[in-house]
Design an enzyme around this catalytic site. Structure first.
Site, PDB file in Angstrom:
ATOM      1  N   CYS A  90      37.452  54.204  34.402  1.00  0.00           N
ATOM      2  CA  CYS A  90      38.724  54.438  35.080  1.00  0.00           C
ATOM      3  C   CYS A  90      38.990  55.935  35.066  1.00  0.00           C
ATOM      4  CB  CYS A  90      39.843  53.711  34.356  1.00  0.00           C
ATOM      5  SG  CYS A  90      41.462  53.976  35.104  1.00  0.00           S
ATOM      6  N   HIS A 113      40.561  45.472  39.096  1.00  0.00           N
ATOM      7  CA  HIS A 113      40.902  46.650  38.294  1.00  0.00           C
ATOM      8  C   HIS A 113      42.071  47.426  38.929  1.00  0.00           C
ATOM      9  CE1 HIS A 113      39.575  50.354  35.891  1.00  0.00           C
ATOM     10  NE2 HIS A 113      40.442  50.853  36.754  1.00  0.00           N
ATOM     11  N   GLU A 114      41.989  47.630  40.247  1.00  0.00           N
ATOM     12  CA  GLU A 114      43.046  48.407  40.925  1.00  0.00           C
ATOM     13  C   GLU A 114      44.355  47.622  40.993  1.00  0.00           C
ATOM     14  OE1 GLU A 114      42.406  51.445  41.153  1.00  0.00           O
ATOM     15  OE2 GLU A 114      40.256  51.179  40.872  1.00  0.00           O
ATOM     16  N   HIS A 134      46.290  48.070  37.921  1.00  0.00           N
ATOM     17  CA  HIS A 134      47.043  49.332  37.855  1.00  0.00           C
ATOM     18  C   HIS A 134      48.450  49.155  38.420  1.00  0.00           C
ATOM     19  CE1 HIS A 134      44.411  52.442  36.332  1.00  0.00           C
ATOM     20  NE2 HIS A 134      43.429  52.114  37.156  1.00  0.00           N
TER      21      HIS A 134
HETATM   22 NI    NI Z   1      41.404  52.703  36.968  1.00  0.00          NI
END
Ligand code: NI
Length: 185
Positions: A113, A156-157, A160
């Site tokens: 990341c 993953h995004e 966020h």
């Molecule tokens: Ni990330």
């Protein structure tokens, strides 16, 4: 041009907020942000440019990583076309995962990341395939199917946007927990 130092580090509290939906039409600020994000992610995966501009390589970036707590992200996935490096670009506003495989996978090298600037150890279970729906820059409904690395990147995004970092998903007491039950990619 966006540089690695412009991306917030995990210690920044803005990465821990739950971001809010984007309304359309989007502002010029978000449009130029998207262009910067695409440019960064693309250049960071081209060795010569990554070296020239000292860019840490990454395939995804979410708005909170630039201090904007809004629900959108960009994924730039490397591919090969006729022996040449090329990219698939995904820009998704207000994304929702509407379907996924039963099968789980994890990234063999560990997930990375651009906001986590330290060595990490352990695996993050992710769906091998995901269907994601949302909107493009013009507010048109879109639907993408992601497999393997792209599927991991979507998850993953999206994390966020909910204030979650991949390191949160690594089991502290057993960083390789259930690795034998998933496929390594
Ligand atoms: Ni990330």
């Amino acid at each position: 041009m966006l540089r690695t130092r412009d991306i917030l580090d995990e210690r920044d509290r803005r990465l821990r907020k739950v971001s809010t939906d984007v309304t359309f039409p989007i502002s010029d600020q978000y449009k130029s942000m998207i262009n910067d994000m695409i440019e960064y992610l693309r250049n960071s995966q081209i060795d010569e440019l990554a070296l020239r501009y000292d860019l840490r390589p990454g395939m995804g970036m979410a708005a909170p990583q630039l201090g904007v707590n809004k629900r959108f992200f960009v994924v730039v996935a490397e591919k090969e076309v006729e022996g040449k490096q090329d990219f698939d670009i995904y820009v998704i506003f207000n994304p929702v995962i509407t379907g996924h495989s039963e099968e789980l996978i994890y990234a063999s090298e560990g997930e990375g990341c651009l906001s986590v600037n330290r060595e990490t150890i352990g695996i993050v279970p992710r769906y091998a395939r995901t269907t994601i729906e949302g909107y493009d820059m013009n507010g048109n409904k879109i639907k993408y199917r992601g497999r393997e690395e792209v599927s991991i990147a979507f998850q993953h995004e999206l994390d966020h946007l909910n204030g979650i970092l991949f390191v949160d998903r690594i089991d502290r007491n057993n960083p390789f927990k259930d690795a034998d039950k998933m496929r390594e990619i």
